[in-house]
Design a protein around this motif. Structure first.
Motif, PDB file in Angstrom:
ATOM      1  N   PRO A  44       0.886  -1.365   0.047  1.00  0.00           N
ATOM      2  CA  PRO A  44       0.002   0.247   0.081  1.00  0.00           C
ATOM      3  C   PRO A  44       0.861   1.192   0.040  1.00  0.00           C
ATOM      4  O   PRO A  44       1.855   1.332   0.315  1.00  0.00           O
ATOM      5  N   GLY A  45       0.321   2.278  -0.371  1.00  0.00           N
ATOM      6  CA  GLY A  45       0.885   3.521  -0.010  1.00  0.00           C
ATOM      7  C   GLY A  45       1.774   3.946  -1.429  1.00  0.00           C
ATOM      8  O   GLY A  45       1.838   3.332  -2.500  1.00  0.00           O
ATOM      9  N   VAL A  46       2.533   4.989  -1.414  1.00  0.00           N
ATOM     10  CA  VAL A  46       3.543   5.182  -2.500  1.00  0.00           C
ATOM     11  C   VAL A  46       4.736   4.336  -2.606  1.00  0.00           C
ATOM     12  O   VAL A  46       5.297   3.933  -1.676  1.00  0.00           O
ATOM     13  N   HIS A  47       5.038   4.141  -3.878  1.00  0.00           N
ATOM     14  CA  HIS A  47       5.704   3.057  -4.447  1.00  0.00           C
ATOM     15  C   HIS A  47       7.231   3.659  -4.783  1.00  0.00           C
ATOM     16  O   HIS A  47       8.400   3.354  -4.186  1.00  0.00           O
ATOM     17  N   SER A  48       7.131   5.037  -5.708  1.00  0.00           N
ATOM     18  CA  SER A  48       8.243   5.468  -6.187  1.00  0.00           C
ATOM     19  C   SER A  48       8.096   6.916  -6.554  1.00  0.00           C
ATOM     20  O   SER A  48       6.867   7.029  -6.838  1.00  0.00           O
ATOM     21  N   GLN A  61      15.191   9.046  -9.150  1.00  0.00           N
ATOM     22  CA  GLN A  61      14.403   7.910  -8.991  1.00  0.00           C
ATOM     23  C   GLN A  61      14.508   7.412  -7.758  1.00  0.00           C
ATOM     24  O   GLN A  61      15.788   6.974  -7.298  1.00  0.00           O
ATOM     25  N   LYS A  62      13.566   6.970  -6.896  1.00  0.00           N
ATOM     26  CA  LYS A  62      13.684   6.354  -5.758  1.00  0.00           C
ATOM     27  C   LYS A  62      12.425   5.639  -5.381  1.00  0.00           C
ATOM     28  O   LYS A  62      11.437   6.064  -5.406  1.00  0.00           O
ATOM     29  N   GLU A 117      -4.242   4.547 -14.516  1.00  0.00           N
ATOM     30  CA  GLU A 117      -4.731   3.935 -13.403  1.00  0.00           C
ATOM     31  C   GLU A 117      -4.580   2.433 -14.009  1.00  0.00           C
ATOM     32  O   GLU A 117      -5.096   2.260 -14.968  1.00  0.00           O
ATOM     33  N   THR A 118      -4.244   1.528 -13.118  1.00  0.00           N
ATOM     34  CA  THR A 118      -4.079   0.305 -13.381  1.00  0.00           C
ATOM     35  C   THR A 118      -4.685  -0.565 -12.284  1.00  0.00           C
ATOM     36  O   THR A 118      -4.742  -0.289 -11.352  1.00  0.00           O
ATOM     37  N   GLU A 119      -4.571  -2.046 -12.324  1.00  0.00           N
ATOM     38  CA  GLU A 119      -5.365  -2.590 -11.164  1.00  0.00           C
ATOM     39  C   GLU A 119      -4.137  -2.835 -10.286  1.00  0.00           C
ATOM     40  O   GLU A 119      -4.462  -2.970  -8.798  1.00  0.00           O
ATOM     41  N   HIS A 120      -2.752  -2.595 -10.593  1.00  0.00           N
ATOM     42  CA  HIS A 120      -2.056  -2.878  -9.475  1.00  0.00           C
ATOM     43  C   HIS A 120      -1.061  -1.564  -9.193  1.00  0.00           C
ATOM     44  O   HIS A 120      -0.420  -1.784  -8.094  1.00  0.00           O
ATOM     45  N   PHE A 121      -1.422  -0.370  -9.954  1.00  0.00           N
ATOM     46  CA  PHE A 121      -0.950   0.697  -9.279  1.00  0.00           C
ATOM     47  C   PHE A 121      -1.420   1.834  -9.976  1.00  0.00           C
ATOM     48  O   PHE A 121      -2.263   1.926 -11.093  1.00  0.00           O
ATOM     49  N   ASP A 122      -1.258   2.995  -9.487  1.00  0.00           N
ATOM     50  CA  ASP A 122      -1.819   4.250 -10.118  1.00  0.00           C
ATOM     51  C   ASP A 122      -0.463   5.128 -10.460  1.00  0.00           C
ATOM     52  O   ASP A 122       0.440   4.985  -9.560  1.00  0.00           O
ATOM     53  N   ALA A 146       6.355  24.349 -16.067  1.00  0.00           N
ATOM     54  CA  ALA A 146       6.307  25.113 -17.280  1.00  0.00           C
ATOM     55  C   ALA A 146       7.619  24.982 -17.874  1.00  0.00           C
ATOM     56  O   ALA A 146       7.825  25.361 -19.333  1.00  0.00           O
ATOM     57  N   THR A 147       8.858  24.620 -17.259  1.00  0.00           N
ATOM     58  CA  THR A 147       9.994  24.105 -17.768  1.00  0.00           C
ATOM     59  C   THR A 147      10.266  22.846 -18.552  1.00  0.00           C
ATOM     60  O   THR A 147      11.235  22.715 -19.249  1.00  0.00           O
ATOM     61  N   GLY A 148       9.276  21.992 -18.473  1.00  0.00           N
ATOM     62  CA  GLY A 148       9.224  20.783 -19.109  1.00  0.00           C
ATOM     63  C   GLY A 148       9.537  19.676 -18.215  1.00  0.00           C
ATOM     64  O   GLY A 148       9.531  18.353 -18.528  1.00  0.00           O
ATOM     65  N   THR A 149      10.053  19.851 -16.913  1.00  0.00           N
ATOM     66  CA  THR A 149      10.456  18.765 -16.129  1.00  0.00           C
ATOM     67  C   THR A 149       9.182  18.185 -15.656  1.00  0.00           C
ATOM     68  O   THR A 149       8.180  18.687 -15.173  1.00  0.00           O
ATOM     69  N   LYS A 150       9.320  16.817 -15.568  1.00  0.00           N
ATOM     70  CA  LYS A 150       8.112  15.975 -14.959  1.00  0.00           C
ATOM     71  C   LYS A 150       8.247  15.289 -13.746  1.00  0.00           C
ATOM     72  O   LYS A 150       9.407  14.858 -13.744  1.00  0.00           O
ATOM     73  N   PHE A 151       7.334  15.484 -12.797  1.00  0.00           N
ATOM     74  CA  PHE A 151       7.464  14.738 -11.604  1.00  0.00           C
ATOM     75  C   PHE A 151       6.360  13.653 -11.550  1.00  0.00           C
ATOM     76  O   PHE A 151       5.196  13.886 -12.007  1.00  0.00           O
ATOM     77  N   PHE A 152       6.800  12.359 -11.328  1.00  0.00           N
ATOM     78  CA  PHE A 152       5.408  11.585 -11.022  1.00  0.00           C
ATOM     79  C   PHE A 152       5.967  10.392  -9.864  1.00  0.00           C
ATOM     80  O   PHE A 152       7.064  10.204  -9.754  1.00  0.00           O
ATOM     81  N   VAL A 153       4.695  10.045  -9.517  1.00  0.00           N
ATOM     82  CA  VAL A 153       4.712   9.059  -8.567  1.00  0.00           C
ATOM     83  C   VAL A 153       4.053   7.847  -8.972  1.00  0.00           C
ATOM     84  O   VAL A 153       3.182   7.964  -9.581  1.00  0.00           O
ATOM     85  N   THR A 154       4.306   6.697  -8.281  1.00  0.00           N
ATOM     86  CA  THR A 154       3.670   5.433  -8.451  1.00  0.00           C
ATOM     87  C   THR A 154       3.152   5.034  -7.064  1.00  0.00           C
ATOM     88  O   THR A 154       4.156   5.215  -6.231  1.00  0.00           O
TER      89      THR A 154
END
Length: 172
Positions: free
Chosen positions: A34-38, A51-52, A95-100, A107-115
């Protein structure tokens, strides 16, 4: 409005107590923690700069993480161009069955994402916090070079604290 949500035209799943949690239950049964993966940060060129992992999920090698970051960067750009919604900036939620996977682009094009596990709440706020920490501890670091991998102990420590706080706040 996200391109993925517009195409699918399905309502957002809810994580309120007492509602159907079949996807979350399926993920738990499949061994998804459960919770945040990365947390991932991709520069404007599509290169992985951070990446962490924060959960006990199967690890992938360095080359695979670099490939995945580049693929996400490309999918994000393509979705913005193909979206029927004017002003769409790309995929914000997958969204998937196993993770979101939740993503923001600056604005500068840098992307941040969490799984995270399905239906994890608070990911938008976590991404805003990651962006704030990035500005405070990475961009203000006189030794950091733009577009290069992030190696900043204070960023790591404060990010780990933010992820723990979110996971603890929602009982993950």
């Amino acid at each position: 409005v996200t391109a993925a949500r517009d195409v699918a035209r399905r309502p957002r799943r809810s994580a309120r107590p007492g509602e159907d949690m079949s996807a979350a239950a399926a993920a738990a049964a499949a061994g998804v923690p459960p919770g945040v993966h990365s947390v991932w940060v991709i520069n404007k060129s599509g290169g992985l700069v951070y990446q962490k992992n924060y959960a006990d999920v199967p690890g992938i090698d360095t080359n695979e993480t670099l490939r995945l970051a580049s693929i996400w960067h490309s999918l994000h750009a393509i979705s913005a161009q193909l979206s029927p919604v004017e002003g769409c900036t790309g995929i914000e939620l997958l969204e998937t069955e196993h993770f979101d996977l939740r993503c923001i682009q600056t604005a500068t094009g840098t992307k941040f994402f969490v799984t995270a596990s399905p239906r994890t709440i608070g990911l938008d706020q976590l991404l805003r916090t990651v962006y704030d920490l990035y500005g405070d501890y990475v961009m203000k670091n006189p030794f950091y070079e733009l577009e290069m991998p992030i190696r900043c102990e204070l960023f790591d420590q404060n990010l780990a604290y933010a992820v723990r706080a979110l996971n603890n706040a929602f009982g993950y």
